[in-house]
Design a protein around this motif. Structure first.
Motif, PDB file in Angstrom:
ATOM      1  N   ASN A   1      28.837 117.988  75.386  1.00 47.65           N
ATOM      2  CA  ASN A   1      28.991 119.438  75.437  1.00 47.65           C
ATOM      3  C   ASN A   1      27.646 120.149  75.380  1.00 47.65           C
TER       4      ASN A   1
ATOM      5  N   GLY B   1      32.845 116.098  72.367  1.00 44.52           N
ATOM      6  CA  GLY B   1      34.148 116.204  71.721  1.00 44.52           C
ATOM      7  C   GLY B   1      34.535 117.630  71.376  1.00 44.52           C
ATOM      8  N   LEU B   2      35.313 117.774  70.318  1.00 44.89           N
ATOM      9  CA  LEU B   2      35.856 119.071  69.902  1.00 44.89           C
ATOM     10  C   LEU B   2      34.817 119.829  69.086  1.00 44.89           C
ATOM     11  N   SER B   3      34.383 120.972  69.579  1.00 47.06           N
ATOM     12  CA  SER B   3      33.307 121.713  68.907  1.00 47.06           C
ATOM     13  C   SER B   3      33.688 122.155  67.496  1.00 47.06           C
ATOM     14  N   SER B   4      34.979 122.340  67.251  1.00 47.42           N
ATOM     15  CA  SER B   4      35.455 122.738  65.920  1.00 47.42           C
ATOM     16  C   SER B   4      35.991 121.540  65.132  1.00 47.42           C
ATOM     17  N   GLY B   5      35.769 120.327  65.649  1.00 49.68           N
ATOM     18  CA  GLY B   5      36.319 119.135  65.021  1.00 49.68           C
ATOM     19  C   GLY B   5      35.521 118.640  63.837  1.00 49.68           C
TER      20      GLY B   5
ATOM     21  N   THR C   1      39.314 114.755  71.131  1.00 46.49           N
ATOM     22  CA  THR C   1      40.233 115.852  70.813  1.00 46.49           C
ATOM     23  C   THR C   1      40.267 116.137  69.315  1.00 46.49           C
ATOM     24  N   HIS C   2      39.539 115.346  68.537  1.00 46.57           N
ATOM     25  CA  HIS C   2      39.556 115.525  67.076  1.00 46.57           C
ATOM     26  C   HIS C   2      38.148 115.634  66.483  1.00 46.57           C
TER      27      HIS C   2
ATOM     28  N   ARG D   1      33.910 116.066  66.420  1.00 51.79           N
ATOM     29  CA  ARG D   1      32.672 116.606  66.983  1.00 51.79           C
ATOM     30  C   ARG D   1      31.607 115.521  66.774  1.00 51.79           C
TER      31      ARG D   1
END
Length: 321
Positions: A11, A30-34, A59-60, A62
């Motif tokens: 990302n 991955g997920l920036s808020s993970g 999906t889980h 960062r």
């Protein structure tokens, strides 16, 4: 057990100036808020690969990865100046602060497990948990086993070329002999020694010798950083007291820790992982999982090791909820 995740892109990426002329390449995916998880590569000196982020569910998690001083895309290449375990621990803190991470899971194998332990024992309040593979604590007995005498009994045909590059009168201290040449002024000799040093390690890293994996040593740029930085750390005992990481393990015994160890790991034999497990409280500590993989050697890319690593990360998904 869960297989590794399909390839996915980063990302964000960049360079972090950490002083002394060093600039570290970093990336996140991955997920920036993970849940943040930081990947520590081996060596020291090997650098990160695109496949390293595939241990972490995008999906889980960062996922945050970086090339340590002198490694990979970090600059200056193969530099030994101000390059110690404790500089790398400080670098991790600077990266954590740059990316506004409060706490993260620390994931590392081989030398990455060394750095993970050094970091966690220094900053336990910044760790959510640890996943460690192929435990290496840079004790003198570990180094002598692999680079002087021990592993050669199992891989004699690969040890001979590693030994042959050093004159017989200097073979009583192979690491010191290599260090003299890897840091010398003869650039051609540096490259010859880097090739021999690196080829010994990649030849012995898997349970089944893999010619494609050995081919990593064909890249002289990679081999030079790998050999120079490893040898620099090893002749200096990791810049720590012998046995320090095992002695200080009590500082992190409250954290969830998974230890994954190939039964037939020749590079980092199982004894060290067992010593760490006991220092963490062993079977009396419910926070620690010790997982011996019966059909694997040292490499993180052996199928059963990959699955165990992903499975360990999956089990940490409840952290932070």
């Amino acid at each position: 057990m869960t297989p590794i995740h399909p390839p996915f892109e980063t990302n964000n990426s960049g360079y972090l100036d950490v002083g002394s002329g060093h600039s570290l390449y970093w990336e996140e995916a991955g997920l920036s808020s993970g849940i943040p998880i930081v990947y520590l590569h081996g060596g020291p000196g090997s650098g990160i690969e695109d496949s390293d982020r595939q241990y972490f569910d995008p999906t889980h998690y960062r996922s945050i990865l970086f090339d340590q001083r002198g490694s990979g895309r970090s600059t200056p290449h193969a530099s030994l100046e101000d390059n110690t375990t404790w500089h790398l621990v400080e670098d991790m803190e600077k990266l954590r602060e740059l990316l506004h991470v409060d706490k993260w899971i620390v994931f590392g194998g081989s030398w990455g497990s060394t750095l993970a332990l050094a970091y966690a024992e220094t900053h336990p309040d910044r760790c959510l948990g640890l996943v460690l593979r192929g435990i290496f604590t840079l004790q003198r007995e570990e180094l002598l086993w692999y680079y002087q005498s021990g592993a050669n009994f199992l891989f004699p045909e690969y040890f001979d070329p590693y030994q042959a590059i050093i004159p017989p009168e200097e073979r009583g201290d192979m690491m010191q002999a290599y260090y003299k040449r890897l840091t010398g002024d003869d650039k051609a000799e540096q490259l010859r020694c880097a090739d021999a040093w690196s080829r010994w390690e990649v030849s012995t890293s898997r349970l089944i010798v893999d010619p494609a994996y050995i081919a990593k040593a064909d890249d002289p740029k990679w081999a030079l950083a790998f050999a120079r930085i490893e040898c620099h750390y090893f002749v200096n005992g990791g810049f720590m007291k012998d046995g320090q990481l095992i002695e200080d393990a009590h500082k992190i015994k409250h954290l969830p820790i998974t230890i994954i160890q190939g039964r037939y790991d020749v590079v980092c034999p199982a004894k060290t992982s067992w010593d760490l497990y006991k220092a963490l409280g062993g079977k009396d500590n419910p926070n620690v999982v010790y997982n011996i993989i019966g059909d694997a050697g040292h490499s993180a890319h052996e199928a059963s090791i990959e699955k165990a690593l992903v499975d360990a990360v999956e089990k940490l998904k409840s952290i932070g909820k």
